[in-house]
Design a protein around this motif. Sequence first.
Motif, short mmCIF file in Angstrom:
data_model
loop_
_atom_site.label_atom_id
_atom_site.label_comp_id
_atom_site.label_asym_id
_atom_site.label_seq_id
_atom_site.Cartn_x
_atom_site.Cartn_y
_atom_site.Cartn_z
N ASP A 46 0.85 -1.19 0.00
CA ASP A 46 0.00 0.00 0.00
C ASP A 46 0.89 1.24 0.00
O ASP A 46 1.30 1.73 1.06
CB ASP A 46 -0.93 -0.02 1.22
CG ASP A 46 -1.94 1.11 1.21
OD1 ASP A 46 -2.10 1.76 0.15
OD2 ASP A 46 -2.55 1.35 2.26
N ILE A 47 1.21 1.70 -1.19
CA ILE A 47 2.01 2.92 -1.36
C ILE A 47 1.20 3.83 -2.27
O ILE A 47 1.09 3.58 -3.46
CB ILE A 47 3.40 2.61 -1.95
CG1 ILE A 47 4.16 1.67 -1.01
CG2 ILE A 47 4.17 3.91 -2.19
CD1 ILE A 47 5.49 1.19 -1.55
N THR A 48 0.64 4.88 -1.68
CA THR A 48 -0.28 5.75 -2.41
C THR A 48 0.37 7.04 -2.89
O THR A 48 -0.30 7.90 -3.45
CB THR A 48 -1.50 6.09 -1.54
OG1 THR A 48 -1.04 6.74 -0.35
CG2 THR A 48 -2.29 4.84 -1.18
N PHE A 49 1.66 7.19 -2.68
CA PHE A 49 2.34 8.41 -3.09
C PHE A 49 3.33 8.08 -4.20
O PHE A 49 3.75 6.94 -4.39
CB PHE A 49 3.04 9.08 -1.90
CG PHE A 49 3.91 8.15 -1.09
CD1 PHE A 49 5.27 8.00 -1.38
CD2 PHE A 49 3.38 7.42 -0.03
CE1 PHE A 49 6.06 7.15 -0.65
CE2 PHE A 49 4.17 6.57 0.72
CZ PHE A 49 5.51 6.43 0.40
N ASN A 50 3.70 9.12 -4.95
CA ASN A 50 4.64 8.99 -6.05
C ASN A 50 6.05 8.79 -5.50
O ASN A 50 6.51 9.58 -4.67
CB ASN A 50 4.56 10.26 -6.91
CG ASN A 50 5.38 10.17 -8.16
OD1 ASN A 50 6.29 9.36 -8.30
ND2 ASN A 50 5.05 11.04 -9.11
N LEU A 51 6.73 7.75 -5.95
CA LEU A 51 8.08 7.46 -5.45
C LEU A 51 9.18 8.17 -6.22
O LEU A 51 10.33 8.15 -5.80
CB LEU A 51 8.33 5.95 -5.51
CG LEU A 51 7.41 5.08 -4.66
CD1 LEU A 51 7.76 3.61 -4.84
CD2 LEU A 51 7.49 5.47 -3.21
N ASN A 52 8.82 8.80 -7.32
CA ASN A 52 9.83 9.45 -8.14
C ASN A 52 10.37 10.71 -7.47
O ASN A 52 9.62 11.51 -6.92
CB ASN A 52 9.25 9.81 -9.51
CG ASN A 52 8.88 8.58 -10.30
OD1 ASN A 52 9.62 7.60 -10.33
ND2 ASN A 52 7.72 8.63 -10.93
N ASP A 53 11.70 10.83 -7.52
CA ASP A 53 12.40 12.05 -7.08
C ASP A 53 12.19 12.41 -5.62
O ASP A 53 12.20 13.60 -5.26
CB ASP A 53 12.00 13.24 -7.98
CG ASP A 53 12.30 12.96 -9.44
OD1 ASP A 53 13.37 12.39 -9.73
OD2 ASP A 53 11.45 13.30 -10.30
N ILE A 54 11.99 11.41 -4.76
CA ILE A 54 11.91 11.67 -3.32
C ILE A 54 12.96 10.84 -2.61
O ILE A 54 13.58 9.95 -3.20
CB ILE A 54 10.51 11.35 -2.74
CG1 ILE A 54 10.17 9.86 -2.88
CG2 ILE A 54 9.44 12.22 -3.40
CD1 ILE A 54 8.93 9.43 -2.12
N ASN A 55 13.17 11.13 -1.35
CA ASN A 55 14.06 10.35 -0.51
C ASN A 55 13.20 9.41 0.33
O ASN A 55 12.28 9.85 1.01
CB ASN A 55 14.90 11.25 0.39
CG ASN A 55 15.78 12.17 -0.44
OD1 ASN A 55 16.43 11.74 -1.37
ND2 ASN A 55 15.77 13.44 -0.11
N ILE A 56 13.50 8.13 0.25
CA ILE A 56 12.74 7.12 0.96
C ILE A 56 13.59 6.54 2.08
O ILE A 56 14.77 6.23 1.87
CB ILE A 56 12.31 5.98 0.01
CG1 ILE A 56 11.30 6.51 -1.00
CG2 ILE A 56 11.75 4.79 0.78
CD1 ILE A 56 10.98 5.53 -2.09
N VAL A 57 12.97 6.39 3.24
CA VAL A 57 13.59 5.63 4.31
C VAL A 57 12.82 4.33 4.41
O VAL A 57 11.63 4.32 4.74
CB VAL A 57 13.59 6.38 5.66
CG1 VAL A 57 14.22 5.50 6.75
CG2 VAL A 57 14.34 7.70 5.54
N LEU A 58 13.49 3.25 4.08
CA LEU A 58 12.94 1.91 4.17
C LEU A 58 13.17 1.43 5.59
O LEU A 58 14.30 1.51 6.11
CB LEU A 58 13.68 1.02 3.16
CG LEU A 58 13.24 -0.41 2.97
CD1 LEU A 58 11.81 -0.48 2.47
CD2 LEU A 58 14.18 -1.10 1.99
N VAL A 59 12.12 0.94 6.26
CA VAL A 59 12.21 0.58 7.68
C VAL A 59 11.91 -0.91 7.85
O VAL A 59 10.92 -1.42 7.33
CB VAL A 59 11.21 1.41 8.52
CG1 VAL A 59 11.36 1.08 10.00
CG2 VAL A 59 11.42 2.91 8.28
N ASP A 60 12.79 -1.59 8.61
CA ASP A 60 12.58 -3.00 8.94
C ASP A 60 13.03 -3.24 10.38
O ASP A 60 13.72 -2.40 10.97
CB ASP A 60 13.35 -3.90 7.97
CG ASP A 60 12.77 -5.30 7.87
OD1 ASP A 60 11.70 -5.57 8.47
OD2 ASP A 60 13.39 -6.14 7.17
N ASP A 61 12.64 -4.38 10.92
CA ASP A 61 12.98 -4.66 12.31
C ASP A 61 14.40 -5.20 12.45
O ASP A 61 15.19 -4.69 13.23
CB ASP A 61 11.95 -5.59 12.98
CG ASP A 61 11.75 -6.91 12.27
OD1 ASP A 61 12.23 -7.10 11.13
OD2 ASP A 61 11.07 -7.79 12.85
#
Length: 178
Positions: free
Chosen positions: A88-103
Amino acid sequence: MEGNRILLDEKAMERSINRITHEILEKNHGAGNLSLIGIRTRGVFLAKRVQDKVRAIENRELSLGILDITMYRDDIATLKTPQVKKTDITFNLNDINIVLVDDVLHTGRTTRAAIDAIMDLGRPNTIQLAVLVDRGSRQLPIQPDYTGIFHTAGPKEEIFVKLRETDDRDEVVLTTSL
């Protein structure tokens, strides 16, 4: 003989998530152009906690996505009945900084699968990795940008992250079996 040892209790876990959040904001010069993606299941709850802390610190709401990596796993053929859940990713992933989070980060294969899934959905500026526990023993050249704790676990040891959302309490436990 089996044994359990608590690596992080509730307060230590809270401090680690606070520190990770502040490090994310510092490295990214605030919350602008930043979004979070949690890897199912516990990564989603940890990402939500970081999102809440960013809101309290910066008075800004970060976009939060939920990622299921089941179909991107390199061992999917060996799974009897893979449990595919919704991404469920409802935002545009282009040209942004993403922080991927895992345990927990261990071999790096889950992170590799998550990066592949993200790249199928868009082309972010950066993908940064935040984990509560880095247990070492990498099989792929993947390293976290933000880490709660580093604890090397041997071949007969497992690290379990327990969260109040799924396990009714917050703690990180090292389990040893002989």
